[in-house]
Design an enzyme around this catalytic site. Structure first.
Site, short mmCIF file in Angstrom:
data_model
loop_
_atom_site.label_atom_id
_atom_site.label_comp_id
_atom_site.label_asym_id
_atom_site.label_seq_id
_atom_site.Cartn_x
_atom_site.Cartn_y
_atom_site.Cartn_z
N ASN A 204 42.34 40.77 38.47
CA ASN A 204 41.80 40.35 37.17
C ASN A 204 41.93 41.41 36.08
O ASN A 204 41.92 41.08 34.90
CB ASN A 204 40.34 39.91 37.32
CG ASN A 204 40.25 38.60 38.09
OD1 ASN A 204 41.19 37.79 38.03
ND2 ASN A 204 39.17 38.38 38.80
N HIS B 233 36.87 39.25 47.72
CA HIS B 233 37.26 38.49 46.52
C HIS B 233 38.44 37.56 46.82
O HIS B 233 39.59 38.01 46.91
CB HIS B 233 37.60 39.48 45.39
CG HIS B 233 37.98 38.82 44.11
ND1 HIS B 233 38.87 39.38 43.22
CD2 HIS B 233 37.61 37.64 43.55
CE1 HIS B 233 39.02 38.57 42.19
NE2 HIS B 233 38.28 37.52 42.36
C1 LIG Z 1 39.56 34.54 38.53
C2 LIG Z 1 39.65 35.32 39.78
O1 LIG Z 1 38.68 36.00 40.12
C3 LIG Z 1 40.87 35.42 40.60
C4 LIG Z 1 41.76 34.21 40.65
O2 LIG Z 1 41.61 33.37 41.47
S1 LIG Z 1 42.88 34.13 39.42
C5 LIG Z 1 43.74 32.62 39.74
C6 LIG Z 1 44.78 32.80 40.80
N1 LIG Z 1 45.46 31.56 41.00
C7 LIG Z 1 46.61 31.25 40.40
O3 LIG Z 1 47.17 32.06 39.66
C8 LIG Z 1 47.12 29.87 40.65
C9 LIG Z 1 48.38 29.57 39.89
N2 LIG Z 1 48.83 28.24 40.22
C10 LIG Z 1 49.54 27.97 41.35
O4 LIG Z 1 49.84 28.87 42.13
C11 LIG Z 1 49.93 26.54 41.58
O5 LIG Z 1 49.91 25.86 40.36
C12 LIG Z 1 48.98 25.79 42.61
C13 LIG Z 1 49.16 26.44 43.98
C14 LIG Z 1 47.52 25.85 42.21
C15 LIG Z 1 49.34 24.33 42.66
O6 LIG Z 1 50.68 24.24 42.98
P1 LIG Z 1 51.54 22.93 42.62
O7 LIG Z 1 52.83 23.08 43.28
O8 LIG Z 1 51.50 22.67 41.19
O9 LIG Z 1 50.64 21.78 43.15
P2 LIG Z 1 50.80 20.88 44.35
O10 LIG Z 1 52.22 20.74 44.81
O11 LIG Z 1 50.09 19.65 43.96
O12 LIG Z 1 49.97 21.66 45.43
C16 LIG Z 1 50.51 22.64 46.28
C17 LIG Z 1 49.48 22.85 47.34
O13 LIG Z 1 48.30 23.38 46.76
C18 LIG Z 1 47.16 22.62 47.17
N3 LIG Z 1 46.27 22.56 46.04
C19 LIG Z 1 46.61 22.35 44.76
N4 LIG Z 1 45.52 22.44 43.99
C20 LIG Z 1 44.49 22.66 44.82
C21 LIG Z 1 43.11 22.84 44.62
N5 LIG Z 1 42.56 22.81 43.39
N6 LIG Z 1 42.33 23.08 45.69
C22 LIG Z 1 42.86 23.13 46.92
N7 LIG Z 1 44.16 22.98 47.17
C23 LIG Z 1 44.95 22.76 46.12
C24 LIG Z 1 47.64 21.26 47.55
O14 LIG Z 1 46.85 20.79 48.61
C25 LIG Z 1 49.06 21.52 47.95
O15 LIG Z 1 49.12 21.72 49.34
P3 LIG Z 1 49.68 20.51 50.23
O16 LIG Z 1 51.14 20.45 49.94
O17 LIG Z 1 49.35 20.97 51.61
O18 LIG Z 1 48.95 19.28 49.83
N1 LIG Z 2 37.00 30.37 39.34
C1 LIG Z 2 37.82 31.25 39.85
O1 LIG Z 2 39.05 31.12 39.69
C2 LIG Z 2 37.31 32.40 40.66
C3 LIG Z 2 35.97 32.73 40.62
N2 LIG Z 2 35.52 33.79 41.37
C4 LIG Z 2 34.10 34.15 41.36
O2 LIG Z 2 33.42 33.28 42.26
C5 LIG Z 2 32.08 33.05 41.78
C6 LIG Z 2 31.86 31.56 41.62
O3 LIG Z 2 32.83 31.04 40.72
P1 LIG Z 2 33.19 29.49 40.67
O4 LIG Z 2 33.09 28.91 42.03
O5 LIG Z 2 34.44 29.37 39.90
O6 LIG Z 2 31.99 28.95 39.77
P2 LIG Z 2 31.38 27.47 39.68
O7 LIG Z 2 30.76 27.38 38.34
O8 LIG Z 2 32.41 26.48 40.10
O9 LIG Z 2 30.28 27.49 40.83
C7 LIG Z 2 29.12 28.29 40.82
C8 LIG Z 2 28.12 27.58 41.69
O10 LIG Z 2 26.97 28.42 41.88
C9 LIG Z 2 25.83 27.61 41.71
N3 LIG Z 2 24.66 28.40 41.39
C10 LIG Z 2 24.31 28.93 40.18
N4 LIG Z 2 23.13 29.59 40.32
C11 LIG Z 2 22.77 29.46 41.61
C12 LIG Z 2 21.65 29.90 42.35
N5 LIG Z 2 20.68 30.61 41.78
N6 LIG Z 2 21.57 29.58 43.67
C13 LIG Z 2 22.55 28.85 44.27
N7 LIG Z 2 23.62 28.39 43.61
C14 LIG Z 2 23.72 28.71 42.30
C15 LIG Z 2 26.23 26.68 40.59
O11 LIG Z 2 25.35 25.58 40.47
P3 LIG Z 2 25.08 24.96 38.98
O12 LIG Z 2 26.40 24.55 38.44
O13 LIG Z 2 24.15 23.85 39.29
O14 LIG Z 2 24.48 26.08 38.18
C16 LIG Z 2 27.62 26.28 41.06
O15 LIG Z 2 27.56 25.26 42.06
C17 LIG Z 2 31.94 33.85 40.49
O16 LIG Z 2 31.41 35.11 40.80
C18 LIG Z 2 33.40 33.98 40.02
O17 LIG Z 2 33.61 35.08 39.21
C19 LIG Z 2 36.35 34.53 42.18
C20 LIG Z 2 37.68 34.19 42.27
C21 LIG Z 2 38.28 33.13 41.48
#
Ligand SMILES: CC(=O)CC(=O)SCCNC(=O)CCNC(=O)[C@H](O)C(C)(C)COP(=O)(O)OP(=O)(O)OC[C@H]1O[C@@H](n2cnc3c(N)ncnc32)[C@H](O)[C@@H]1OP(=O)(O)O
Ligand SMILES: NC(=O)C1=CN([C@@H]2O[C@H](COP(=O)(O)OP(=O)(O)OC[C@H]3O[C@@H](n4cnc5c(N)ncnc54)[C@H](OP(=O)(O)O)[C@@H]3O)[C@@H](O)[C@H]2O)C=CC1
Length: 290
Positions: A189, A139
């Site tokens: 999460n 993850h």
């Molecule tokens: C849902 C799940 O299953 C689990 C999860 O992921 S939960 C989400 C966990 N993530 C977080 O909590 C993120 C919280 N946010 C942050 O930590 C910060 O806002 C952030 C790191 C995203 C951006 O930081 P920032 O200081 O505002 O932005 P910024 O200075 O523009 O960017 C810092 C670095 O991040 C990178 N970056 C920012 N956004 C990016 C993105 N969307 N994709 C890739 N790289 C990114 C940039 O490239 C930059 O690196 P460089 O200096 O090398 O260019």
């Molecule tokens: N977003 C987040 O912050 C995080 C997400 N995750 C997990 O990662 C996974 C992906 O999330 P995320 O990348 O945000 O989602 P997105 O919606 O950005 O991407 C999902 C992708 O999967 C594609 N897809 C859907 N169905 C199929 C299929 N049958 N075959 C191939 N591709 C398919 C979608 O295409 P289309 O749009 O055309 O349906 C889309 O390109 C989830 O399980 C999520 O919980 C984990 C950590 C952080």
């Protein structure tokens, strides 16, 4: 020995995983059902690699080398050479189970299969594969190129060899592993999403505006993003799915998804990826929608 990584789903997480895997020298086969997703995904990866070049974290040579290691495809048979396949499709158990039914017959018999699921049971997902002992949760956090943590989650059948290989892979990406047991939404999460859901209740009940809530948590709790900005960043569909898994899996009303979150998802307002969520991203700067 893991040399080639297959990735299913070219969304924000699949592309991030492809980015860091190729930067670490792995060959990457990125698969999605939609050709335009692959095209957009490769452009995003290139843009994010270029950011690392301009900030001095990577040379332009390394950017080119990484990009050349990634091949996009809409043919699932192209995953047949992968040593490790990481599934990163939509957070929907039915979709994921269907994908496993398609990919398992194509994969090498000894290849490993992992899911990037944010919340779903690894044991239950494993039961939809032909290799529960070589299946587990890897993850990643969003944005993958920036976040240092990867949660590793074993299902009931995951064998030690698979766990060891996953740990080595993550170490090779220069990320830190934390191990979580197979409970709904694991560690990050389980803690983060109820906080985001509470922020949405705070908005729903009129305690504060989008701007007030995000400013409060950024300046009052030193969070890098406000909770509503973070919800939009994760994707509101993903946030809702995680809350539903917590609510169903732990059977506690404290995990009830906020009705406003449900409404946004029903409207197709999924956050940054759809152009609108708690903020509207269609103009030059994000504008709160409430
Ligand atoms: C849902 C799940 O299953 C689990 C999860 O992921 S939960 C989400 C966990 N993530 C977080 O909590 C993120 C919280 N946010 C942050 O930590 C910060 O806002 C952030 C790191 C995203 C951006 O930081 P920032 O200081 O505002 O932005 P910024 O200075 O523009 O960017 C810092 C670095 O991040 C990178 N970056 C920012 N956004 C990016 C993105 N969307 N994709 C890739 N790289 C990114 C940039 O490239 C930059 O690196 P460089 O200096 O090398 O260019
Ligand atoms: N977003 C987040 O912050 C995080 C997400 N995750 C997990 O990662 C996974 C992906 O999330 P995320 O990348 O945000 O989602 P997105 O919606 O950005 O991407 C999902 C992708 O999967 C594609 N897809 C859907 N169905 C199929 C299929 N049958 N075959 C191939 N591709 C398919 C979608 O295409 P289309 O749009 O055309 O349906 C889309 O390109 C989830 O399980 C999520 O919980 C984990 C950590 C952080």
């Amino acid at each position: 020995m893991i040399k080639t990584i297959g990735i299913i789903g070219a969304g924000q997480m699949g592309c991030g995983i492809a980015h860091v895997s190729a930067a670490a020298g792995y060959k990457v086969q990125l698969y999605d059902i939609a050709a335009d997703r692959i095209e957009a995904g490769l452009a995003t990866i290139n843009g994010n690699l270029a950011r690392q070049v301009s900030s001095g974290k990577m040379s332009d040579e390394d950017r080119k080398r990484a990009l050349a290691l990634i091949k996009g495809s809409v043919d699932i048979n192209d995953l047949s050479q992968a040593d490790l396949v990481i599934e990163a499709v939509t957070e929907d158990e039915t979709v994921k189970r269907k994908i496993y039914g398609q990919v398992c017959p194509v994969m090498k018999p000894d290849a490993l299969l992992a899911t990037n699921t944010s919340s779903l049971s690894i044991t239950r997902l494993a039961s939809a594969t032909d290799r529960p002992e070589r299946f587990m949760g890897i993850h990643f956090m969003n944005p993958v190129p920036v976040m240092k943590l990867v949660e590793l989650v074993r299902g009931i059948a995951t064998d030690e060899e698979t766990f060891r290989a996953a740990k080595e892979f993550v170490a090779h990406l220069d990320k830190t592993v934390t191990v979580a047991e197979d409970f709904p939404a694991f560690i990050v999460n389980r803690i983060l999403l109820p906080m985001i859901n509470e922020a949405i209740y705070t908005l729903y009940e009129g305690v504060g505006t989008v701007d007030a809530i995000d400013t409060a948590m950024k300046l009052g709790a030193n969070h890098p993003m406000g909770p509503l900005q973070l919800a939009d960043f994760i994707g509101l569909d993903t946030c809702l799915s995680i809350m539903q898994v917590l609510h169903d899996g732990l059977a506690d009303s404290k995990y009830r998804p906020c009705p406003l979150l449900v409404k946004y998802v029903e409207a197709g307002w999924l956050g940054r990826k759809s152009g609108r969520g708690f903020y509207d991203y269609r103009g030059d700067v994000p504008v709160p929608t409430r």
